[in-house]
Design an enzyme around this catalytic site. Structure first.
Site, PDB file in Angstrom:
ATOM      1  N   SER A  67      25.529  49.979  29.902  1.00 40.66           N
ATOM      2  CA  SER A  67      26.280  50.189  28.658  1.00 40.66           C
ATOM      3  C   SER A  67      27.767  49.967  28.876  1.00 40.66           C
ATOM      4  O   SER A  67      28.283  50.108  29.990  1.00 40.66           O
ATOM      5  CB  SER A  67      26.054  51.608  28.138  1.00 40.66           C
ATOM      6  OG  SER A  67      24.700  51.846  27.867  1.00 40.66           O
TER       7      SER A  67
HETATM    8  N1  SAH Z   1      21.990  54.520  30.680  1.00 43.14           N
HETATM    9  C1  SAH Z   1      21.919  53.119  31.080  1.00 43.14           C
HETATM   10  C2  SAH Z   1      21.755  52.208  29.880  1.00 43.14           C
HETATM   11  C3  SAH Z   1      20.650  51.239  30.100  1.00 43.14           C
HETATM   12  S1  SAH Z   1      20.095  50.323  28.701  1.00 43.14           S
HETATM   13  C4  SAH Z   1      23.113  52.738  31.936  1.00 43.14           C
HETATM   14  O1  SAH Z   1      24.019  53.548  32.114  1.00 43.14           O
HETATM   15  O2  SAH Z   1      23.115  51.653  32.503  1.00 43.14           O
HETATM   16  C5  SAH Z   1      18.709  51.304  28.157  1.00 43.14           C
HETATM   17  C6  SAH Z   1      17.596  51.535  29.144  1.00 43.14           C
HETATM   18  O3  SAH Z   1      16.583  52.292  28.464  1.00 43.14           O
HETATM   19  C7  SAH Z   1      16.899  50.290  29.674  1.00 43.14           C
HETATM   20  O4  SAH Z   1      16.908  50.311  31.069  1.00 43.14           O
HETATM   21  C8  SAH Z   1      15.472  50.403  29.121  1.00 43.14           C
HETATM   22  O5  SAH Z   1      14.470  49.876  29.994  1.00 43.14           O
HETATM   23  C9  SAH Z   1      15.325  51.914  28.972  1.00 43.14           C
HETATM   24  N2  SAH Z   1      14.289  52.358  28.028  1.00 43.14           N
HETATM   25  C10 SAH Z   1      13.950  51.839  26.817  1.00 43.14           C
HETATM   26  N3  SAH Z   1      12.946  52.551  26.257  1.00 43.14           N
HETATM   27  C11 SAH Z   1      12.645  53.572  27.119  1.00 43.14           C
HETATM   28  C12 SAH Z   1      11.686  54.634  27.125  1.00 43.14           C
HETATM   29  N4  SAH Z   1      10.799  54.813  26.138  1.00 43.14           N
HETATM   30  N5  SAH Z   1      11.683  55.479  28.181  1.00 43.14           N
HETATM   31  C13 SAH Z   1      12.551  55.330  29.217  1.00 43.14           C
HETATM   32  N6  SAH Z   1      13.465  54.325  29.274  1.00 43.14           N
HETATM   33  C14 SAH Z   1      13.523  53.451  28.244  1.00 43.14           C
END
Ligand code: SAH
Length: 218
Positions: A67
């Site tokens: 993000s």
């Molecule tokens: N917090 C992260 C943001 C990553 S983007 C950071 O700091 O980099 C969002 C993430 O959510 C992705 O890796 C995606 O695979 C995950 N995601 C999406 N749906 C999900 C679910 N149902 N359970 C767990 N993770 C999920």
């Protein structure tokens, strides 16, 4: 390959990033200190070394992103983290957000649905510095009933609706910060679980996240 050196140049770029994020309206000194302390370039491939301190999201593989620092700061500020609070994060991704929460003194339980991203964090040596973060491979829609209740829940993917199972895992008085919306753009919301079980909903700015998807991906 991940970079392992944190140079004066990186530290200087980080200081500038803190000022950019502050300029966009983040006021929590704790959150700004965390951004200042964490070498964001460690969380990206060395190809992004020069870019890591721009206030932008970047690809981390598997179609996912780390993000934007402003977004991480925004969600972290809304959570109003206090030391030793138990936080559930949905969407570990790069683990940058989880480390920001750990720097704020939280006990972090973070879930990732993509096995490759989960495994990548296992081999990420820098995370050994943060024993207060526990990593789980699973479906965030289920939460972690075994470890519930949580003081706070943060969702870092776009949720079409507010997941009831995660509300159930919140303590009374606890808060959830979640980007809600099925389309390209989501509305940041903060949900507070009140004494009588009712939910208070506050609406904040619009953001754009990758979708929260049901089920695990191997
Ligand atoms: N917090 C992260 C943001 C990553 S983007 C950071 O700091 O980099 C969002 C993430 O959510 C992705 O890796 C995606 O695979 C995950 N995601 C999406 N749906 C999900 C679910 N149902 N359970 C767990 N993770 C999920």
């Amino acid at each position: 390959m991940r970079p392992i050196e944190d140079t004066y140049r990186h530290k200087g770029l980080r200081k500038k990033l803190v000022e950019v994020v502050r300029g966009k309206g983040i006021t929590s000194e704790g959150v700004l200190n965390a951004i200042h302390a964490i070498p964001r370039h460690f969380f990206l491939d060395s190809a992004f070394d020069e870019l890591a301190y721009e206030d932008r999201a970047f690809p981390i593989g598997e179609g996912q992103t780390i993000s934007q620092p402003y977004t991480v700061a925004y969600q972290s500020q809304l959570l109003e983290i206090k030391k030793f609070e138990k936080i559930l994060e949905i969407g570990t991704g790069s683990a940058y957000q989880a480390v920001v929460l750990a720097e704020l003194g939280a006990q972090v339980y973070t879930i990732e649905r993509q096995k490759k991203l989960f495994e990548a964090n296992k081999g990420f040596a820098f995370l050994k510095k943060y024993p207060t973060i526990k990593f789980f491979y699973g479906d965030g829609y289920e939460g972690l009933p075994t470890f519930a209740p949580f003081d706070k829940v943060i969702i870092t993917a776009a949720a079409p609706d507010i997941p009831q199972k995660l509300i159930d895992q919140l303590k009374t008085g606890g808060m959830m910060v979640i980007p809600v919306g099925a389309g390209e753009v989501q509305q940041m919301k903060r949900i507070t679980k009140l004494e009588n079980g009712a939910l208070k909903e506050e609406v904040f700015d619009r953001f754009s996240f990758v979708p929260m998807i049901e089920g695990r991906k191997g």
